[in-house]
Every structure is written in C-alpha cells, then in structure tokens.
Design a protein around this motif. Structure first.
Motif, mmCIF file in Angstrom:
data_model
loop_
_atom_site.group_PDB
_atom_site.id
_atom_site.type_symbol
_atom_site.label_atom_id
_atom_site.label_comp_id
_atom_site.label_asym_id
_atom_site.label_seq_id
_atom_site.Cartn_x
_atom_site.Cartn_y
_atom_site.Cartn_z
ATOM 1 N N LYS A 12 24.000 22.187 17.285
ATOM 2 C CA LYS A 12 23.665 21.535 18.546
ATOM 3 C C LYS A 12 22.378 20.731 18.434
ATOM 4 O O LYS A 12 21.511 21.010 17.598
ATOM 5 C CB LYS A 12 23.532 22.556 19.675
ATOM 6 N N VAL A 29 19.234 19.868 27.963
ATOM 7 C CA VAL A 29 20.570 19.298 27.830
ATOM 8 C C VAL A 29 21.002 19.485 26.385
ATOM 9 O O VAL A 29 20.209 19.285 25.461
ATOM 10 C CB VAL A 29 20.573 17.797 28.202
ATOM 11 N N LYS A 30 22.278 19.864 26.176
ATOM 12 C CA LYS A 30 22.753 20.152 24.826
ATOM 13 C C LYS A 30 23.957 19.285 24.481
ATOM 14 O O LYS A 30 24.830 19.041 25.311
ATOM 15 C CB LYS A 30 23.147 21.630 24.704
ATOM 16 N N TYR A 31 23.965 18.829 23.234
ATOM 17 C CA TYR A 31 25.110 18.126 22.665
ATOM 18 C C TYR A 31 25.513 18.834 21.381
ATOM 19 O O TYR A 31 24.663 19.353 20.660
ATOM 20 C CB TYR A 31 24.753 16.679 22.313
ATOM 21 N N SER A 32 26.792 18.809 21.073
ATOM 22 C CA SER A 32 27.216 19.248 19.745
ATOM 23 C C SER A 32 26.654 18.276 18.718
ATOM 24 O O SER A 32 26.644 17.061 18.946
ATOM 25 C CB SER A 32 28.743 19.278 19.648
ATOM 26 N N THR A 33 26.172 18.796 17.606
ATOM 27 C CA THR A 33 25.586 17.934 16.588
ATOM 28 C C THR A 33 26.657 17.000 16.017
ATOM 29 O O THR A 33 27.700 17.471 15.540
ATOM 30 C CB THR A 33 24.983 18.766 15.453
ATOM 31 N N PRO A 34 26.434 15.696 16.070
ATOM 32 C CA PRO A 34 27.415 14.748 15.522
ATOM 33 C C PRO A 34 27.650 14.969 14.034
ATOM 34 O O PRO A 34 26.819 15.554 13.331
ATOM 35 C CB PRO A 34 26.762 13.387 15.783
ATOM 36 N N LEU A 43 22.644 8.959 18.946
ATOM 37 C CA LEU A 43 22.409 9.890 20.050
ATOM 38 C C LEU A 43 20.926 9.956 20.398
ATOM 39 O O LEU A 43 20.541 9.899 21.572
ATOM 40 C CB LEU A 43 22.941 11.276 19.684
ATOM 41 N N VAL A 47 19.173 8.797 24.045
ATOM 42 C CA VAL A 47 18.380 9.693 24.899
ATOM 43 C C VAL A 47 16.961 9.148 25.057
ATOM 44 O O VAL A 47 16.402 9.125 26.169
ATOM 45 C CB VAL A 47 18.363 11.114 24.320
#
Length: 291
Positions: A12, A29-34, A43, A47
């Motif tokens: 993440k 805020v969290k995103y799955s790691t590309p 990304l 942001v």
C-alpha cells in the motif's frame, strides 16, 4: 504548518496531512501499491498536485535504505517494483521533499509522540514481510555511515535451513518475521498451504498445535529482542506490525531480563501501526527540512 506525508510499502501507499507536532490534520488515504515504477510516480505526482499549494513540504517514508542526506533510495527494495529505487523524489514537487526509511520514521514517531516518549535509547522491530529496525541511541536516530544501520541479515544457524530474501541462508529475519511464521506453519503442519492466518485463527480457538507453533515463533522473536538488548542496552524494545498484537509481552520481558547481562529493559507493543511512517516522516521532515 502542513506536511504532506507518504508511507510507501510493498502492498500500500498511504498519505495524510500532518502538522509539525505529528498530529494528523486529515484522515489517511490508502492506495494499493501500483505494479510499476511509472505508475507509482504518477500516483505521487497526482496526490502532490492536489495539495501542493497548501503545504510547506513533502515527507516520504519508504521501504529500502535511504541516503544520509534524505534525498534518495540507495539500497534494496525487493518488495516494490523494478526501478522503484531510481525514482527522483526531488523532482516530484517544487516544495522540499524529505525521504526516510520507514522503520527509521516509525521509531522516531514512537520516540517523539508514542510509547517511547522520555526514553533516549529505543529499539523498534517491525514484524512484517521482513523485519524493519529503527534505532534511537542517546536521543539520536542511528543510521550508520550510509543510512543502512539496523539490517538483521546475519545467520542464526549454519545448516542452510531457510533461504532469506536477501539471498543468504538463515538470517535472523527469516526466523522472526511474519514470513517466518508462515514458514513455521508449513513446517509444523506439514502442509504447504498452511499460513500464519491458520496459526492466528488457531490461537483464537485455543488450538494446542497452533499455540505450539506460535510459541516457537515467539521464542525466535524473543531471541532477536535479546540480541538487540545486549548490543544497544536500550530503555525499551518496541514490537510493531500486525503479528505484534498476539505476543505475550509480560512473559517475553521476564525471560529477556532474566538472560541479558545489561540492565533490565521494557518490552512493549508499538503505539502506532499503520500511521507510524506517516507521523514519523512528517516529524523528521519538520525538524530537518523546515527548521
């Protein structure tokens, strides 16, 4: 003061706005790691562009060894995409960008505003896929000559039983990490499909075999704690990561203090888990970049 603070790991990427005292101004805020270096850069740029006009600086807490100038990655980041270590973080923004290893950021958060406040000698062991190590010695973050202090890739047995992610055999990391508990589950259950989740679920159900596997793993963690206590003579050793929730701290502290030749230490669960890198990165950024 507002700092946009990122925590970049293999699964993440999380971020939040943080003030100079380590207080979260916004919800993380969290995103799955590309899956690619380019996607990670895009990304981060997206942001940063969203917040750039309202912040004073950017903090990046990341897996991997970071140089002593806090500008770039200089060592292995095996759990992130190929080329990630080549990202030019300084080019992502017109604002100042501060980069630090995630374990170093996490121990600084604990030291300044967490469970190690008031203690000048602190060891943090984060029990994840690997083992992250953060060290505070006499009130200062210990990084070593190149920023790589705290790696635990040294052997604890000689029979080449387990291959470590670093390529060597039988490093301490492959016996006390979350990955190690996975391997313990497969070995003790004689089942290649067994995982640490089976062990934790078994603990909750008071399953005797699961308890035995977990205690074996906990004993290895205890051995690691004993090593760090003997070398660094800390006030406290903190254990972080999701696996740390299940450790018997009173038992481990009693055992360690009965066997070390240094003065007694405290062993505690770290206060911050998911937000440790975000908070610690922002605090270090505020002290080192914005002072």
């Amino acid at each position: 003061m507002k700092i946009l603070s990122f925590d970049i790991g293999g699964t993440k990427i999380a971020f939040a706005l943080v003030d100079e005292n380590g207080k979260l101004i916004s919800e993380p805020v969290k995103y799955s790691t590309p899956a690619t270096k380019e996607a990670i850069e895009n990304l981060l740029k997206k942001v940063i562009a969203q917040y750039e006009n309202e912040i004073e600086a950017i903090a990046i807490s990341t897996a991997g060894t970071v140089d002593i100038y806090n500008t770039k990655i200089t060592g292995s980041v095996g759990n992130l995409p190929d080329g990630y270590g080549e990202i030019d973080f300084q080019s992502l923004s017109k604002k100042k960008v501060f980069v630090e290893n995630d374990a170093n950021a996490a121990v600084w958060a604990e030291y300044k505003v967490g469970h190690a406040q008031g203690m000048n000698n602190v060891v943090l062991l984060t029990l994840g896929t690997g083992v992250g190590v953060g060290l505070i010695v006499n009130g200062k973050l210990l990084k070593g000559k190149s920023g790589a202090a705290g790696e635990i890739h040294f052997p604890v047995r000689q029979d080449k039983h387990r291959r470590c992610g670093c390529g060597n055999y039988d490093c301490l990391e492959v016996y006390m990490s979350g990955t190690a508990l996975n391997l313990d589950a497969k070995e003790f259950y004689n089942d290649d499909n067994a995982t640490s989740y089976d062990i934790i679920n078994g603990l909750k159900e008071n399953n005797a075999k699961a308890i035995g596997v977990f205690e074996h793993w906990q004993n290895m963690v205890e051995s690691g704690v004993r090593i760090f206590a003997s070398i660094f003579d800390p006030d406290v050793v903190l254990l972080g990561g999701s696996m740390a929730h299940f450790i018997n701290y009173s038992k481990m502290e009693k055992n360690v203090n009965a066997s070390i030749v240094t003065s007694p230490i405290k062993i505690r669960e770290a206060e911050f888990e998911n937000n440790a890198g975000i908070i610690g990165g922002a605090l270090l950024c505020a002290e080192k970049v914005l002072d």
